[in-house]
Design an enzyme around this catalytic site. Structure first.
Site, short mmCIF file in Angstrom:
data_model
loop_
_atom_site.label_atom_id
_atom_site.label_comp_id
_atom_site.label_asym_id
_atom_site.label_seq_id
_atom_site.Cartn_x
_atom_site.Cartn_y
_atom_site.Cartn_z
N ASP A 79 -31.44 30.93 18.81
CA ASP A 79 -31.88 29.64 18.27
C ASP A 79 -30.64 28.88 17.82
O ASP A 79 -30.01 29.21 16.81
CB ASP A 79 -32.83 29.89 17.08
CG ASP A 79 -33.29 28.60 16.41
OD1 ASP A 79 -32.75 27.52 16.72
OD2 ASP A 79 -34.20 28.68 15.55
N HIS A 114 -32.27 25.23 14.86
CA HIS A 114 -32.51 25.25 13.41
C HIS A 114 -31.27 25.76 12.69
O HIS A 114 -30.26 26.09 13.33
CB HIS A 114 -33.73 26.12 13.11
CG HIS A 114 -34.96 25.62 13.83
ND1 HIS A 114 -35.40 26.16 15.02
CD2 HIS A 114 -35.79 24.61 13.52
CE1 HIS A 114 -36.48 25.49 15.43
NE2 HIS A 114 -36.74 24.55 14.54
N SER A 133 -39.56 20.21 12.73
CA SER A 133 -39.14 21.48 12.12
C SER A 133 -37.73 21.39 11.50
O SER A 133 -37.40 22.18 10.62
CB SER A 133 -39.19 22.61 13.14
OG SER A 133 -38.31 22.35 14.22
#
Ligand code: NAG
Ligand code: NAG
Ligand code: NAG
Ligand code: NAG
Ligand code: NAG
Ligand code: NAG
Length: 435
Positions: free
Chosen positions: A414, A417, A173
């Site tokens: 998060d 990312h 990702s």
């Protein structure tokens, strides 16, 4: 022939299956077991299930794949014959300048290179303004290498370089994050009726007829075949992989002209299970993540060594993307993580404990053995400084958040990312220097 012979030995086989089933039941629980659970009163059902199991170990791995049983790693595949590096060593250009060593400079005239809302393909996982991030300072930083300048980003020039070609990102990702950034950085110069985005699948494709070119992303978080190869519907708890088989992925990437690989975080969650391609009984070998990653990297490197002509194709490997899960790292004595961080780290020596040095050295050895066939995009250190660049709570979360979590934002932030526009744009500016 073989089948007949096997039937004669049915009793021991049944015993083996029952034994395996018992072992299995101890390790696995609930619905998992039902798939293969034999009825103990019907031995023939058992042997039928054995056939099913054996087929299972030969078929492609997916979410429901299981190890029949697990043993310790045998050392298989570890004595690797490194290809002789070609003269000239790794391609790093221009020779005089290290683009990856430098500093972040606040520059709100040159950056961001696009606006979040102008990119129609933007992922909800990365669109931080849309999800309420109150400031946008993280978008305004330019990377300034020591001793040289980066060539200015020019989307038209990149398209010219991509004319008639396929640029493919392959990995997890974080690599998808970089692909999304690249698409956003390139799409604005193409009229909207001349560009196409395929729905997200194993392979996602952004293409334009203007340049007969595409910018693609292939989901292959472990590089080799694994039970995590479905981009959405994958298993998180137990990694099973075929350390010797990349075919499921390489069948897609083999015809790309420019390849950008990564792999890291999926190896960081404990031991993994190896299911070798010629394994007949569904037996897995357990190995720690680092050595598992090295086996997969060697298999990948083997493909690169025998398939890449550096005069015709370009291959890049992106080093690990740092996480900022523990504020302790940049602010000793404090708790929390990247949540509410608004500025980069200025301590030049900073290296977070989420970036594993042993992994970096292993990657360095594997890439070193490939000589000029691969270029390294060494984004780790420059991204380490960017504790302010993560989505934290300002992204779409797929699962519902409990009131307890909502009351404590750091608990679900998060810090892995990156918001877009943001840090991965700079990774792509660096890639541009090498195209
Ligand atoms: C078995 O699974 C159930 C839920 O499916 C769980 O509550 C239980 O703790 C599990 N038992 C073991 C031994 O893992
Ligand atoms: C850029 O940043 C400076 C300093 O923070 C500020 O004074 C200026 O208004 C900003 N310019 C733009 C276009 O945002
Ligand atoms: C960008 O690249 C194109 C094609 O190479 C060139 O024609 C154009 O002048 C460049 N634009 C800038 C601002 O440098
Ligand atoms: C478009 O690019 C592909 C390679 O990606 C090439 O095979 C094909 O011939 C090109 N088509 C045109 C019309 O140039
Ligand atoms: C990094 O350090 C923090 C705090 O010292 C610790 O909680 C965390 O487990 C460490 N992470 C890793 C990957 O070692
Ligand atoms: C990447 O750069 C770091 C320094 O920032 C260095 O220690 C490491 O060896 C480099 N990795 C590779 C694969 O070249």
């Amino acid at each position: 022939m073989q089948k007949c012979q096997k039937k004669r030995g049915q009793y021991p086989l049944i015993a083996l299956v029952l034994f395996a089933f018992i072992v299995f039941s101890v390790f696995f629980n609930g619905s998992n077991v039902e798939e293969i659970s034999p009825s103990e009163e019907h031995p023939f059902l058992v042997s039928k299930n054995l056939t099913a199991l054996k087929l299972n170990s030969a078929r492609e791995l997916d979410k429901s794949s299981k190890c029949h049983y697990t043993v310790e790693y045998s050392g298989r595949g570890a004595n690797w014959d490194a290809p002789v590096p070609e003269s000239g060593g790794r391609r790093e250009m221009p020779e005089s300048c290290d683009f990856f060593s430098g500093e972040w400079v606040f520059d709100n005239t040159s950056h961001p290179l696009y606006s979040e809302s102008d990119c129609p393909y933007m992922s909800d996982q990365l669109a931080c303004q849309k999800h309420g991030r109150p400031e946008n300072g993280y978008q305004h930083w330019r990377w300034q290498p020591h001793g040289c300048d980066l060539k200015r980003w020019n989307a038209t020039e990149v398209w010219e370089k991509l004319r008639g070609k396929r640029l493919m990102f392959v990995g997890d990702s974080l690599n998808r994050n970089q692909w999304m950034s690249m698409v956003c950085m390139l799409q604005s110069v193409i009229p909207s009726d001349k560009r196409y985005m395929s729905p997200q699948q194993h392979l996602s494709i952004f293409r334009t007829e203007e340049y007969n070119a595409s910018v693609e992303f292939l989901w292959a978080p472990l590089l080799v075949e694994s039970n995590s190869d479905h981009p959405v519907d994958h298993r998180l708890s137990e990694r099973i992989l075929r350390p010797d088989s990349h075919l499921r992925h390489s069948s897609h990437w083999r015809n790309a002209d420019i390849l950008v690989f990564n792999s890291y975080l999926w190896w960081r969650q404990g031991p993994v299970k190896l299911l070798w391609s010629n394994e007949q009984d569904g037996a897995c070998e357990e190995i720690d993540g680092l050595r598992g990653m090295e086996l997969a990297m060697r298999t990948w490197a083997d493909w690169v060594a025998s398939n890449i002509d550096p005069l015709k194709k370009q291959v890049f490997f992106v080093t690990m993307s740092p996480t900022h899960q523990s504020k302790e790292g940049w602010e000793p004595g404090s708790e929390g993580n990247c949540y509410d961080e608004k500025l980069p780290i200025t301590n030049r020596g900073y290296w977070g404990n989420g970036s594993d040095v042993d992994t970096m050295q292993m990657v360095g050895r594997v890439l070193g053995d490939l000589g000029t066939k691969v270029s390294v995009l060494n984004i780790t250190k420059l991204s380490e400084y960017r504790k302010d660049g993560h989505p934290t709570i300002y992204r779409k979360f797929w699962e519902a958040l409990s009131p307890e979590k909502l009351a404590n934002p750091a608990s679900y932030s998060d810090c892995i990312h990156w918001c877009l526009p943001g840090v991965p744009d700079v990774w792509n500016e660096l890639l541009f220097q090498f195209l």
